[in-house]
Design a protein around this motif. Sequence first.
Motif, short mmCIF file in Angstrom:
data_model
loop_
_atom_site.label_atom_id
_atom_site.label_comp_id
_atom_site.label_asym_id
_atom_site.label_seq_id
_atom_site.Cartn_x
_atom_site.Cartn_y
_atom_site.Cartn_z
N SER A 123 -22.81 37.24 26.24
CA SER A 123 -22.13 36.81 25.02
C SER A 123 -22.08 35.29 24.99
O SER A 123 -22.10 34.65 26.04
CB SER A 123 -20.72 37.40 24.94
N THR A 124 -21.99 34.74 23.81
CA THR A 124 -21.92 33.28 23.65
C THR A 124 -20.93 32.95 22.55
O THR A 124 -20.84 33.66 21.53
CB THR A 124 -23.31 32.70 23.32
N PRO A 125 -20.12 31.90 22.71
CA PRO A 125 -19.14 31.56 21.68
C PRO A 125 -19.78 30.92 20.45
O PRO A 125 -20.78 30.21 20.56
CB PRO A 125 -18.22 30.56 22.40
N LEU A 126 -19.21 31.20 19.30
CA LEU A 126 -19.63 30.56 18.04
C LEU A 126 -18.40 29.87 17.44
O LEU A 126 -17.54 30.52 16.84
CB LEU A 126 -20.18 31.60 17.06
N GLU A 127 -18.33 28.58 17.62
CA GLU A 127 -17.21 27.81 17.07
C GLU A 127 -17.38 27.63 15.57
O GLU A 127 -18.48 27.39 15.09
CB GLU A 127 -17.12 26.44 17.74
N VAL A 128 -16.28 27.71 14.83
CA VAL A 128 -16.34 27.47 13.38
C VAL A 128 -15.72 26.14 13.00
O VAL A 128 -15.86 25.69 11.86
CB VAL A 128 -15.64 28.61 12.62
N CYS A 129 -15.05 25.51 13.95
CA CYS A 129 -14.50 24.17 13.72
C CYS A 129 -14.09 23.58 15.06
O CYS A 129 -14.06 24.28 16.08
CB CYS A 129 -13.30 24.21 12.77
N HIS A 130 -13.79 22.29 15.07
CA HIS A 130 -13.30 21.66 16.28
C HIS A 130 -11.92 22.22 16.62
O HIS A 130 -11.11 22.47 15.71
CB HIS A 130 -13.21 20.14 16.08
N PRO A 131 -11.62 22.43 17.90
CA PRO A 131 -10.32 23.00 18.27
C PRO A 131 -9.12 22.24 17.69
O PRO A 131 -8.10 22.86 17.37
CB PRO A 131 -10.33 22.92 19.80
N LYS A 132 -9.24 20.94 17.52
CA LYS A 132 -8.12 20.16 16.99
C LYS A 132 -7.89 20.42 15.50
O LYS A 132 -6.83 20.08 14.97
CB LYS A 132 -8.36 18.66 17.24
N ARG A 133 -8.89 20.99 14.82
CA ARG A 133 -8.73 21.27 13.40
C ARG A 133 -8.47 22.76 13.14
O ARG A 133 -8.44 23.20 11.99
CB ARG A 133 -9.99 20.86 12.64
N ALA A 134 -8.30 23.53 14.20
CA ALA A 134 -8.14 24.98 14.04
C ALA A 134 -6.90 25.33 13.23
O ALA A 134 -6.91 26.28 12.44
CB ALA A 134 -8.08 25.65 15.41
N HIS A 135 -5.82 24.58 13.39
CA HIS A 135 -4.57 24.90 12.69
C HIS A 135 -4.70 24.74 11.17
O HIS A 135 -3.97 25.36 10.40
CB HIS A 135 -3.44 24.00 13.20
N ALA A 136 -5.67 23.91 10.73
CA ALA A 136 -5.85 23.66 9.30
C ALA A 136 -7.06 24.40 8.73
O ALA A 136 -7.36 24.27 7.54
CB ALA A 136 -5.99 22.16 9.05
#
Length: 304
Positions: A123-136
């Motif tokens: 399995s491999t991760p697929l990020e949809v945004c930077h972790p610092k912008r996850a809350h928004a």
Amino acid sequence: MTSSVYRLDLTTLFCDIDDFWNEYECYCDRPIKRLPYSGKAKQYRSKLSLSEVMTIVVAFHSSGYRTFKDFYVRQVLADWQDDFPNLVSYNRFVELMPWSLFGLVHFLKTRMGQMSGISFVDSTPLEVCHPKRAHAHKTFKPLAVWGKCSVGWYFGFKLHIVINDSGELIALALTPANTDDRKPIREMTKDLLGKLFGDRGYVSQALFEELFERGLTFISKRKKKMKNTLVKLKDKILLRKRAIIESVNDQLKNICQIEHSRHRSRFNFLVNLLAGLIAYSYHPKKPSLQQPNFDRLALPEAIY
């Protein structure tokens, strides 16, 4: 652009997609010719055919461009007018991309590899945004979640893939980032036989027994607290070759660009993912064991 990227032959790609769709559409209950819409149905059709939309979307993932806008404006609109005489503006093409989702799903099925008796899962991760912008982040709310991989925490999804010893995709699944790796493996491997190699994250006695009863032997490195077990030398050698699936993940992300953090549409996220997987299937040099005379289903004990 990256000069080392394998570029698809546009004519070959379009012919493959167009032949597939013309044949497949005959079996659809209702031909898909109208534009995607929300609310009242539109009474006009797109200038671009579905095959043309699919071709352009897949071609982007072997072009070397880092953003689809640069690719469409600098490559498609500038140089491909003769190949696609009914091109639309970039904004309109982005609206048409969800229209190709259904076709891409079924075309990808025709590009999957064959079972060889030796398979690798990861399995491999697929990020949809930077972790610092996850809350928004709003586009994938509440689908995208926090997950943890070997390099740390990330926000997004997880792609599970199974490949054969030639580096061809034979099964895949997309799940939230916090999904246990062992959860989708039962469905992904329902048609597989032979041997399946994975990492320690898939270790489970119940899973091993279930797969074994179906004719699939799961092999992985043991965890620290597990008892030593006898493993055939040929299986140890093949287990060391599990790195080829890491190379496949690397190509999918860095060459086919299935992952980026600029998505503004859930449907276009899926279109981007499927098109990248299709583009990978056309690569002539996939990571593989490079053993053409290898008896995959029954390895002779004497040669080891």
